[in-house]
Write an enzyme that holds these catalytic residues in place. Structure first.
Site, mmCIF file in Angstrom:
data_model
loop_
_atom_site.group_PDB
_atom_site.id
_atom_site.type_symbol
_atom_site.label_atom_id
_atom_site.label_comp_id
_atom_site.label_asym_id
_atom_site.label_seq_id
_atom_site.Cartn_x
_atom_site.Cartn_y
_atom_site.Cartn_z
ATOM 1 N N ASP A 204 0.837 -1.189 0.000
ATOM 2 C CA ASP A 204 0.000 0.000 0.000
ATOM 3 C C ASP A 204 0.883 1.254 0.000
ATOM 4 O OD1 ASP A 204 -2.675 1.253 0.362
ATOM 5 O OD2 ASP A 204 -1.800 1.935 2.245
ATOM 6 N N GLU A 267 14.897 -14.997 0.472
ATOM 7 C CA GLU A 267 15.274 -15.990 1.475
ATOM 8 C C GLU A 267 14.337 -17.199 1.449
ATOM 9 O OE1 GLU A 267 15.078 -14.071 5.252
ATOM 10 O OE2 GLU A 267 16.518 -12.487 4.732
#
Length: 557
Positions: A204, A267
């Protein structure tokens, strides 16, 4: 497209505005259990992923975009365990899950902001937010002239004399992204949700995190270039193409944050991805968000803001593909979302003006529902034929129009109050969607529910429900279902390249290899289709090789 291409390069992602999607517990507000109950519908529709608007713990001053705890679910929607079960169940249906994340601001009820209030001026706790003394002899004037996106000043003064920044509602204080604790906290929040299986995040206000440290007043609004008489559409486009060095929007330093976020996503296994809600003045500025070491995709608001005009659409498509392609990113296409008037109503006017970012969209003239639906059908086929990924806002596959006559006394968007009742806000595109039955709540809530939907549904929506449209070959829903099925099956569609054909003014026709052609007629005259072997799908009747105005077609060539 190679089989090894990441899923997000060509995905069809369905936006779930959780409050208005499906209410399982009968309180009139959509919830996680409601989403779970409709996963078979989404699977049958043919979407690849769902983006869920904020479900975090929140006082709901802005319907969840004021987050009090990023690691917990608001009881209105369910529990953290419910969210984990939804992620697992969606994955069993082959549907990925992308929650919203709100990094520009927190709720004023967030523990950090409460600590800042208690600690007082000059404290370390206040450095996580943007606190400043006021201007003038007694500090009674705001620190600068910034304005809230919801109307009114962007500053609120506390009893101790300091002011805090909120680019949205006063209940949404802006974080200070120059502070290392803020950056560390959000990287940890990302890991919290990635470890629970989410496939990415919609970010956002991705363009708003960094503020110029000196907090200068706003720059003058640029005037359109002096090129002689301009139409309103040209005037708007000219203005939007001028980049402004703005003190709190789209600052270059924001990209350092997203490079760190990209490292966090990398990751984890499974092509975790980000999509940015980034408003940028030019395609070049937008492309900066999706460079190889940054975010994966960004919403293409230029496409959404186009009028019903072939020249304008082609220009936006060309610019988007060129600039995003230059950094190796796919385009994303979107027609509607929870912040804008639904496109069936934007297109349902004889005059479709181009929407300009930062200005309320004011439709011109009465709504012609049939015209809007006809153009919305055509626009869907164009969007789904373009290279890259697409976003579908819940209910657009049903052809839902904007609800433009909600009573003033039930409007809930903070824009309504903050604008002094001059801007009705975004409630009209957020009305709960109809699933079945002849009367409200149309299956949105259980039949025996005591509560009514949090926003009232029109009495005319019975024929737009999922049940009413299912099996009707002429319905919007079956058009979307067929289009998404073909898009998934046809080797030409999804990520890749396209070529324009020469066409008369007001008509767009593109080819994609192998063997696919899409034509859309935005003119007032029928268009004779190019040679083809068969009609794969049409937004309306195509007879004698002629494509009528306001229609689109997919052809095998």
């Amino acid at each position: 497209m190679p089989e090894t291409a990441p899923w997000w390069r060509s995905a069809v992602i369905y936006q779930v505005y959780i409050r208005s999607f499906a209410d399982a517990n009968g309180d009139g507000v959509g919830d996680i259990a409601g989403i779970r109950s409709r996963l078979p519908y989404l699977k049958a529709l043919g979407v690849d992923a769902i983006w869920i608007n904020p479900w975090y713990k929140s006082p709901m001053a802005d319907h969840g975009y004021d987050v009090a705890d990023y690691r917990d679910i608001d009881p209105l929607f369910g529990t953290l365990a419910d969210a984990e079960h939804l992620i697992e169940e969606a994955h069993r249906h082959g549907i990925r899950v992308i929650p919203d994340i709100v990094p520009n601001h927190t709720s004023d009820q967030h523990a950090w902001f409460q600590e800042a209030l208690a600690a007082g001026p000059g404290s370390p706790e206040r450095k996580r937010y943007v606190f400043r003394p006021g201007r003038g002899p007694d500090g009674a004037e705001p620190p600068n002239d910034w304005v809230s996106c919801f109307g009114g000043p962007a500053w609120t003064r506390l009893p101790d004399g300091e002011w805090y920044l909120h680019l949205f509602a006063p209940q949404q204080p802006d974080l200070n992204w120059q502070h290392p604790e803020v950056r560390e906290e959000f990287e940890d929040i990302l890991r919290f949700w990635f470890s629970r299986g989410v496939d990415g995040f919609r970010i956002d206000v991705a363009h708003g995190l960094i503020k110029q440290p000196e907090l200068p007043d706003l720059p003058p609004r640029p005037e359109p270039a002096t090129l002689g008489p301009l139409s309103r559409r040209d005037d708007a486009q000219e203005r939007i193409r001028q980049h402004v060095d703005h003190p709190h929007w789209d600052r270059d330093e924001v990209h350092e944050i997203y490079r760190a976020w990209r490292r966090v996503a990398d990751e984890f296994d499974g092509d975790r991805s980000f999509v940015a809600e980034a408003w940028a003045d030019t395609p070049e500025r937008l492309a900066a968000y999706v460079r190889a070491d940054g975010l994966h995709t960004a919403f293409n608001f230029d496409f959404l803001m186009c009028g019903w005009d072939a020249k304008d659409l082609r220009s936006v498509i060309d610019d988007s593909l060129a600039m995003l392609g230059a950094v190796g990113a796919p385009a994303t296409w979107v027609l509607s979302n929870h912040d804008v008037m639904r496109h069936a109503s934007r297109y349902g006017r004889r005059t479709v003006r181009r929407w300009v970012a930062g200005e309320p969209y004011a439709p011109e003239g009465p709504l012609d529902r049939d015209l809007g639906a006809r153009r919305a059908r055509a626009a869907a086929l164009l969007m789904l034929a373009l290279p890259g990924g697409t976003y579908i806002y819940q209910g657009e596959e049903l052809g839902l129009p904007e609800v433009e006559d909600l009573p003033e006394d039930i409007l809930q968007d903070p824009v309504w109050e903050r604008s002094g009742h001059t801007d009705r806000g975004r409630d009209g595109c957020r009305v709960p969607i109809p699933w079945s039955g002849p009367t409200a709540p149309y299956g949105f809530s259980p039949d025996d529910a005591d509560a009514t939907p949090w926003l009232p549904q029109p009495a005319t929506w019975a024929d737009l429900s999922v049940a009413a449209q299912t099996g009707d070959a002429a319905s919007m829903l079956e058009l979307y279902r067929t289009a998404l099925r073909l898009r998934g099956e046809h080797p030409a569609l999804g990520d890749g390249t396209m070529t324009w054909l020469d066409t008369p003014d007001g008509v767009l026709a593109l080819t994609r290899s192998p063997g696919f052609l899409c034509a859309i007629n935005l003119s007032t005259e029928p268009y004779r289709l190019p040679d083809h072997t068969s009609v794969l799908l049409a937004s309306g009747p195509v007879e004698n090789g002629l494509l009528p105005p306001d229609q689109a077609v997919w052809l095998a060539v």
